[in-house]
Motif scaffolding. Structure first.
Motif, PDB file in Angstrom:
ATOM      1  N   ALA A 107       6.824   4.295   2.139  1.00 44.32           N
ATOM      2  CA  ALA A 107       6.584   4.441   3.688  1.00 44.32           C
ATOM      3  C   ALA A 107       5.118   4.889   3.926  1.00 44.32           C
ATOM      4  O   ALA A 107       4.285   4.833   5.026  1.00 44.32           O
ATOM      5  CB  ALA A 107       7.643   5.419   4.191  1.00 44.32           C
ATOM      6  N   ASP A 108       4.978   6.132   3.121  1.00 45.14           N
ATOM      7  CA  ASP A 108       3.490   6.907   3.444  1.00 45.14           C
ATOM      8  C   ASP A 108       2.284   5.733   3.293  1.00 45.14           C
ATOM      9  O   ASP A 108       1.380   6.026   3.891  1.00 45.14           O
ATOM     10  CB  ASP A 108       3.382   7.963   2.458  1.00 45.14           C
ATOM     11  N   TRP A 109       2.389   5.225   1.937  1.00 45.47           N
ATOM     12  CA  TRP A 109       1.172   4.217   1.991  1.00 45.47           C
ATOM     13  C   TRP A 109       1.160   3.261   3.125  1.00 45.47           C
ATOM     14  O   TRP A 109       0.104   3.013   3.510  1.00 45.47           O
ATOM     15  CB  TRP A 109       1.555   3.243   0.616  1.00 45.47           C
ATOM     16  N   ALA A 110       2.321   2.750   3.282  1.00 48.28           N
ATOM     17  CA  ALA A 110       2.159   1.931   4.625  1.00 48.28           C
ATOM     18  C   ALA A 110       1.767   2.455   5.862  1.00 48.28           C
ATOM     19  O   ALA A 110       0.964   1.745   6.816  1.00 48.28           O
ATOM     20  CB  ALA A 110       3.705   1.233   4.947  1.00 48.28           C
ATOM     21  N   TRP A 111       2.359   3.936   6.314  1.00 48.56           N
ATOM     22  CA  TRP A 111       1.808   4.428   7.497  1.00 48.56           C
ATOM     23  C   TRP A 111       0.451   4.734   7.482  1.00 48.56           C
ATOM     24  O   TRP A 111      -0.319   4.501   8.306  1.00 48.56           O
ATOM     25  CB  TRP A 111       2.733   5.913   7.572  1.00 48.56           C
ATOM     26  N   VAL A 112       0.014   5.522   6.518  1.00 47.25           N
ATOM     27  CA  VAL A 112      -1.511   5.904   6.228  1.00 47.25           C
ATOM     28  C   VAL A 112      -2.514   4.827   6.182  1.00 47.25           C
ATOM     29  O   VAL A 112      -3.420   4.741   7.113  1.00 47.25           O
ATOM     30  CB  VAL A 112      -1.554   6.892   5.195  1.00 47.25           C
ATOM     31  N   LEU A 113      -2.178   3.788   5.441  1.00 46.64           N
ATOM     32  CA  LEU A 113      -3.073   2.709   5.505  1.00 46.64           C
ATOM     33  C   LEU A 113      -2.957   1.816   6.858  1.00 46.64           C
ATOM     34  O   LEU A 113      -4.153   1.427   7.317  1.00 46.64           O
ATOM     35  CB  LEU A 113      -2.918   1.664   4.383  1.00 46.64           C
ATOM     36  N   GLY A 114      -1.867   1.620   7.345  1.00 51.23           N
ATOM     37  CA  GLY A 114      -1.769   1.064   8.670  1.00 51.23           C
ATOM     38  C   GLY A 114      -2.494   1.976   9.853  1.00 51.23           C
ATOM     39  O   GLY A 114      -3.275   1.193  10.318  1.00 51.23           O
ATOM     40  N   VAL A 115      -2.322   3.100   9.876  1.00 49.38           N
ATOM     41  CA  VAL A 115      -3.402   3.789  11.035  1.00 49.38           C
ATOM     42  C   VAL A 115      -4.678   3.923  10.524  1.00 49.38           C
ATOM     43  O   VAL A 115      -5.521   3.558  11.301  1.00 49.38           O
ATOM     44  CB  VAL A 115      -2.750   5.389  11.153  1.00 49.38           C
ATOM     45  N   ASN A 116      -4.993   4.431   9.426  1.00 53.32           N
ATOM     46  CA  ASN A 116      -6.509   4.671   8.823  1.00 53.32           C
ATOM     47  C   ASN A 116      -7.293   3.540   8.826  1.00 53.32           C
ATOM     48  O   ASN A 116      -8.342   3.508   8.953  1.00 53.32           O
ATOM     49  CB  ASN A 116      -6.408   5.607   7.742  1.00 53.32           C
ATOM     50  N   LEU A 117      -6.781   2.567   8.041  1.00 54.25           N
ATOM     51  CA  LEU A 117      -7.519   1.402   7.453  1.00 54.25           C
ATOM     52  C   LEU A 117      -7.158   0.418   8.593  1.00 54.25           C
ATOM     53  O   LEU A 117      -8.155  -0.435   9.085  1.00 54.25           O
ATOM     54  CB  LEU A 117      -7.029   0.968   6.253  1.00 54.25           C
ATOM     55  N   TRP A 118      -6.130  -0.122   8.839  1.00 51.95           N
ATOM     56  CA  TRP A 118      -5.815  -1.197   9.853  1.00 51.95           C
ATOM     57  C   TRP A 118      -6.148  -0.764  11.310  1.00 51.95           C
ATOM     58  O   TRP A 118      -6.586  -1.740  11.921  1.00 51.95           O
ATOM     59  CB  TRP A 118      -4.240  -1.878   9.868  1.00 51.95           C
ATOM     60  N   GLY A 119      -6.102   0.112  11.512  1.00 53.44           N
ATOM     61  CA  GLY A 119      -6.533   0.776  13.087  1.00 53.44           C
ATOM     62  C   GLY A 119      -7.980   0.478  13.062  1.00 53.44           C
ATOM     63  O   GLY A 119      -8.443  -0.259  14.158  1.00 53.44           O
ATOM     64  N   VAL A 120      -9.003   0.457  12.010  1.00 52.54           N
ATOM     65  CA  VAL A 120     -10.214   0.032  12.094  1.00 52.54           C
ATOM     66  C   VAL A 120     -10.495  -1.424  12.088  1.00 52.54           C
ATOM     67  O   VAL A 120     -11.200  -2.030  12.668  1.00 52.54           O
ATOM     68  CB  VAL A 120     -10.958   0.965  10.588  1.00 52.54           C
ATOM     69  N   ILE A 121      -9.625  -2.038  11.192  1.00 56.34           N
ATOM     70  CA  ILE A 121      -9.750  -3.480  11.145  1.00 56.34           C
ATOM     71  C   ILE A 121      -9.454  -4.212  12.421  1.00 56.34           C
ATOM     72  O   ILE A 121     -10.218  -5.051  12.820  1.00 56.34           O
ATOM     73  CB  ILE A 121      -8.610  -3.962   9.968  1.00 56.34           C
TER      74      ILE A 121
END
Ligand SMILES: NC(=O)c1ccc[n+]([C@@H]2O[C@H](COP(=O)([O-])OP(=O)(O)OC[C@H]3O[C@@H](n4cnc5c(N)ncnc54)[C@H](O)[C@@H]3O)[C@@H](O)[C@H]2O)c1
Length: 281
Positions: A107-121
Motif C-alpha cells: 500500500a505504501d508503494w502505491a500511495w507514494v508512487l501515486g502522489v510523488n510520481l504519478w502526480g508529476v506524470i
C-alpha cells in the motif's frame, strides 16, 4: 521566462511547506495562482493569502495521484485563466516509513508512487500540451536529494523517477527547439510538515492496519523528524525556484554540501567498485 507579472502559475501541494512558499513567492512576483492540495483548510488559507497579496487566485481540492482529479484541476485552471504559464508539480508524501531494510508494504508503494510520481506524470499530461502550444511556460518538478542517493524505499524510487523524467523532458524539449523551460528541484532537508505524512497514510489509500513500526523504526522516525525540523526555511527554496524560472536553470540544488556527497558514489560507479557503506535517507 524573464517576465512573470500578470501570468499564471499552478502549484500543487500549495497548502503547506514548500508549495505554500512557492505560492507566496510567485504572488510577490505578480503571478495569478491556481493552487491545488488534497487538504482543504490549508488550501483555503493559501488562496486567501494570495488574494490579500493582490493577485487573482483559485483553490482546487485535488488528489494529484488521480487522473480525473488532475483533469478537473486543469479544467478549473483553464476556466479561470486564459493561459497557464508555470506549473510546479510539487505535492509529495514521505510514506509510512522511509524504507527500513527493504521492508515497504504494497500500500505504501502505491500511495507514494501515486502522489510523488504519478502526480508529476499527470501534471505533464494535463498542462504540457497547453504550454507547448503557446511556448511561454516553465515546469518545475519537485524531486529530492533522495532522487540521487540510493535507498530501498518507495520515496527514493519515486524521486529517482522524477529526476529521470524531468531531465528526459528537458532534453526532448531542447531537441524540439521548444521555448518551454524545465527545472528539477532537489532539496535536502527543508523545515516543512513532510515528516507528519510518514504517519498519515490516508485510510482511502490503504484500508486496514498500518505497518507496525519497530523500536528501530520509531528511533529512525524521530531522527528524520529532527532533520526536517532543522532544515532550510521553505522561503529560501522558493526564492531559488523563482530565480530558476526567470533564469531558465534546470537544476535547483538548495543544499550544495549535500550535492558534493554524490561524488564518491559516481566515482564508485565509474570504477565499477561495490557501494561504500553510508547513511541511508
Ligand atoms: N521537506 C523536505 O525535507 C523535503 C526534501 C526533499 C523533497 N521534498 C519534497 O518537497 C515536496 C513538498 O513537500 P513539503 O516538504 O513541503 O511537505 P508538506 O507536507 O509540508 O507539503 C506537502 C503538501 O502536499 C499535499 N499533498 C499530499 N498528498 C497529496 C495529494 N495526493 N494530492 C495533492 N496534494 C497532496 C499535502 O496536503 C501538503 O499540503 C514533496 O514532493 C516532498 O517530497 C521535501
Amino acid at each position: 521566462m524573464d517576465q512573470l507579472t500578470g501570468k499564471t502559475a499552478v502549484v500543487t501541494g500549495a497548502g503547506s511547506g514548500m508549495g505554500r512558499a512557492f505560492a507566496r513567492r510567485l504572488a510577490a512576483a505578480g503571478m495569478n495562482l491556481v493552487l491545488a492540495d488534497i487538504t482543504e483548510g490549508p488550501l483555503k488559507e493559501a488562496v486567501n493569502e494570495a488574494v490579500a497579496a493582490g493577485v487573482k487566485a483559485i483553490g482546487v481540492r485535488t488528489d494529484v495521484s488521480d487522473a480525473a482529479s488532475m483533469d478537473a484541476l486543469a479544467a478549473a485552471a483553464f476556466g479561470a485563466f486564459d493561459r497557464v504559464n508555470v506549473v510546479c508539480n510539487n505535492a509529495g508524501v514521505a510514506g509510512t516509513f522511509m524504507g527500513s531494510g527493504g521492508r515497504v508494504d504494497t500500500a505504501d508503494w502505491a500511495w507514494v508512487l501515486g502522489v510523488n510520481l504519478w502526480g508529476v506524470i499527470h501534471g505533464h499530461r494535463v498542462f504540457l500540451p497547453h504550454l507547448l502550444e503557446h511556448g511561454d511556460g516553465h515546469i518545475v518538478n519537485t524531486s529530492s536529494m533522495a532522487g540521487h542517493l540510493p535507498a530501498h524505499s518507495a520515496y527514493a524510487a519515486s524521486k529517482w523517477a522524477v529526476v529521470g523524467i524531468t531531465e528526459g523532458l528537458y532534453l526532448q524539449l531542447q531537441q524540439a527547439g521548444s521555448t518551454v523551460g524545465v527545472s528539477c528541484l532537489c532539496p535536502g532537508w527543508v523545515a516543512t510538515n513532510i515528516a507528519a505524512s510518514i504517519r498519515e497514510r490516508p485510510e482511502a489509500v490503504a484500508p486496514g492496519p498500518h505497518l507496525e513500526l519497530s523500536a528501530e523504526d520509531e528511533a529512525r522516525y524521530e531522527f528524520v523528524t529532527e532533520l526536517v525540523r532543522s532544515g532550510l526555511p521553505p522561503e529560501h527554496v522558493a526564492d531559488m525556484v523563482h530565480d530558476a524560472i526567470v533564469e531558465n536553470k534546470f537544476w535547483i540544488f538548495p543544499h550544495p554540501d549535500f550535492v558534493q556527497s554524490l561524488e564518491p558514489r559516481f566515482r564508485s560507479v565509474l570504477a565499477g567498485t561495490n557501494p561504500e557503506p553510508r547513511l541511508l535517507g
